[in-house]
Scaffold this active site. Structure first.
Site, short mmCIF file in Angstrom:
data_model
loop_
_atom_site.label_atom_id
_atom_site.label_comp_id
_atom_site.label_asym_id
_atom_site.label_seq_id
_atom_site.Cartn_x
_atom_site.Cartn_y
_atom_site.Cartn_z
N ARG A 13 20.81 48.80 -57.33
CA ARG A 13 19.74 47.84 -57.10
C ARG A 13 20.40 46.48 -56.87
NH1 ARG A 13 18.11 50.98 -61.56
NH2 ARG A 13 16.25 52.25 -61.15
N LYS A 68 17.40 49.71 -65.31
CA LYS A 68 16.09 49.49 -65.92
C LYS A 68 16.03 50.16 -67.29
CE LYS A 68 13.42 48.91 -61.66
NZ LYS A 68 12.29 49.42 -60.85
N HIS A 101 17.57 46.60 -50.51
CA HIS A 101 16.96 47.88 -50.87
C HIS A 101 17.07 48.90 -49.74
CE1 HIS A 101 15.02 49.16 -54.50
NE2 HIS A 101 14.12 49.85 -53.85
N ARG A 130 20.17 50.75 -50.28
CA ARG A 130 19.99 51.69 -51.39
C ARG A 130 19.30 52.96 -50.90
NH1 ARG A 130 19.30 52.27 -57.10
NH2 ARG A 130 17.23 52.97 -57.74
N HIS A 135 17.26 56.65 -61.64
CA HIS A 135 15.84 56.97 -61.79
C HIS A 135 15.63 57.72 -63.11
CE1 HIS A 135 15.03 56.86 -57.17
NE2 HIS A 135 15.00 55.67 -57.72
N TYR A 195 13.08 61.45 -51.32
CA TYR A 195 14.18 61.63 -50.37
C TYR A 195 14.24 63.05 -49.82
CZ TYR A 195 15.45 57.03 -51.86
OH TYR A 195 15.40 55.68 -52.11
#
Length: 302
Positions: free
Chosen positions: A153, A177, A248, A251, A274, A283
Site C-alpha cells: 500500500r 492494517k 494503488h 498494487r 488482506h 483478482y
C-alpha cells in the site's frame, strides 16, 4: 383533481429537499438529483392515478422493473432506491405515513468493480522512465520497482524505515492494517534498484543529514502519499500511459500479474496483507477475463 394531487406531491418533495439541505448540507447538484428522481417517480404514479403518499409496495416494484427494462443499470437503480427509501423514512418520521412502501424490498446487488490495472508492457514502460543520473528520479525508480515487486500500500511504502529492510534476505517487514506484520520478498530487480539507490542517490538527497526514513523527500523527511502520487503521474505521462494512474494501480498490477501467471490466491492474499481471502478473490475475476480474452483472440474457435 389531478392538478391538486400533483401540487400535493410537489409540496412533499419540496419539504423533503429542504430537510435534506438542513440536516445533511448536501450540494446543489445532489439536491437536484434527489428532486429529479422524486419528480419522475411522482409523474409515473400520476399516470396510474396514484401519488407519493398513496402508493404501495406493488407500485414500487413495478416502477423499479420499468426502470431496469428501460436500460437503467443496477447501480443507478440502487441509487434511485436509496433516494426513495430516504424520502419515505422522512414521511414516516413526520407522521404522514404509517407503512413504508419500500419495506422488504432489497436493493440490487452491485458486483464489486474490477480494479484498474496496467498491462505488463505498460508497467515496463512506466518503470523505464526515471533517470538514474538524477538522484530524486533514482529514488523514484527504486520506489516504483519496490511497489510493483511487493504490492505494498502507498502508506506502507512511503513510511518504510531502515529497520524494516533486509537486503541480505531480500525481504521487507511491513506493518499493515490492524498492525499486522508480514514479510514480503522484494525480487532481484527491485533489490538491485534499491541497493543502487542506497549507494548513490540517498546520500545526495540527505546531503550529509541523517534519517531512518528509507525514501526521504528533498527535505530529508517522510514523503507524503500525495507527493508520490504526483511522481507516478509524471512518469505515466512520460510513458504515454492514458487514464488515471495511482500507486494503488501498481498494487493491483502486482496482484493481477501474479494471478495471471498462476500464483496461488492464498499466497497473493498474504503478500497483499488482506485479512480475508474474499478481498483477494477479485483478482480471480481479473484473471478469468484475461483468459477469456486470450481464448477469443487465439483459439481457432474462439
Amino acid at each position: 383533481m389531478a392538478q391538486l394531487a400533483a401540487e400535493r406531491d410537489q409540496a412533499h418533495i419540496d419539504r423533503y429537499i429542504d430537510a435534506l439541505w438542513l440536516e445533511r448540507g448536501l450540494s446543489d447538484n445532489s439536491l437536484q438529483a434527489y428532486r429529479r428522481d422524486l419528480q419522475q417517480w411522482s409523474a409515473w404514479l400520476a399516470q396510474r392515478d396514484s401519488g407519493l403518499l398513496q402508493c404501495g409496495r406493488i407500485e414500487v416494484l413495478d416502477y423499479l422493473a420499468d426502470q431496469r427494462s428501460g436500460g437503467k443499470s443496477a447501480r443507478s437503480t440502487a441509487r434511485l432506491m436509496s433516494c426513495l427509501r430516504g424520502f419515505y423514512r422522512y414521511q414516516l418520521r413526520e407522521g404522514r405515513l404509517s407503512d413504508d412502501p419500500l419495506a422488504n424490498i432489497d436493493a440490487p446487488k452491485l458486483g464489486r468493480p474490477l480494479p484498474k490495472s496496467l498491462s505488463e508492457a505498460d508497467v515496463e514502460a512506466l518503470l523505464a522512465q526515471p533517470d538514474d543520473d538524477i538522484a530524486i528520479e533514482q529514488r523514484d525508480r527504486a520506489m516504483l520497482e519496490l511497489l510493483y515487486a511487493t504490492g505494498l500500500r502507498v502508506t506502507e511504502l512511503v513510511s518504510l524505515r531502515f529497520a524494516q529492510l533486509s537486503t541480505a534476505q531480500g525481504v521487507i517487514r511491513v506493518t499493515g492494517k490492524g498492525n499486522k506484520e508480514r514479510l514480503v520478498p522484494m525480487g532481484e530487480e527491485a533489490l538491485y534498484c534499491l541497493q543502487q539507490y542506497l549507494r548513490c542517490a540517498r546520500p545526495q538527497l540527505l546531503a550529509d543529514g541523517e534519517s531512518d526514513v528509507l525514501f526521504p523527500s528533498r527535505r530529508g523527511q517522510m514523503m507524503t502519499r500525495q507527493t508520490f502520487w504526483h511522481r507516478i503521474k509524471l512518469y505515466a505521462q512520460r510513458a504515454g500511459i492514458r487514464g488515471t494512474i495511482s500507486p494503488h494501480t501498481l498494487r493491483h498490477a502486482f496482484a493481477t500479474h501474479l494471478v495471471n501467471h498462476g500464483a496461488d490466491l492464498r499466497v497473493v492474499q498474504l503478500l497483499l496483507g488482506h485479512s480475508d481471502l474474499s478481498t483477494t478473490q477479485i483478482y480471480t475475476h481479473v484473471a478469468r477475463e484475461r483468459m477469456q480474452t486470450l481464448h477469443s483472440e487465439h483459439h481457432p474457435r474462439g
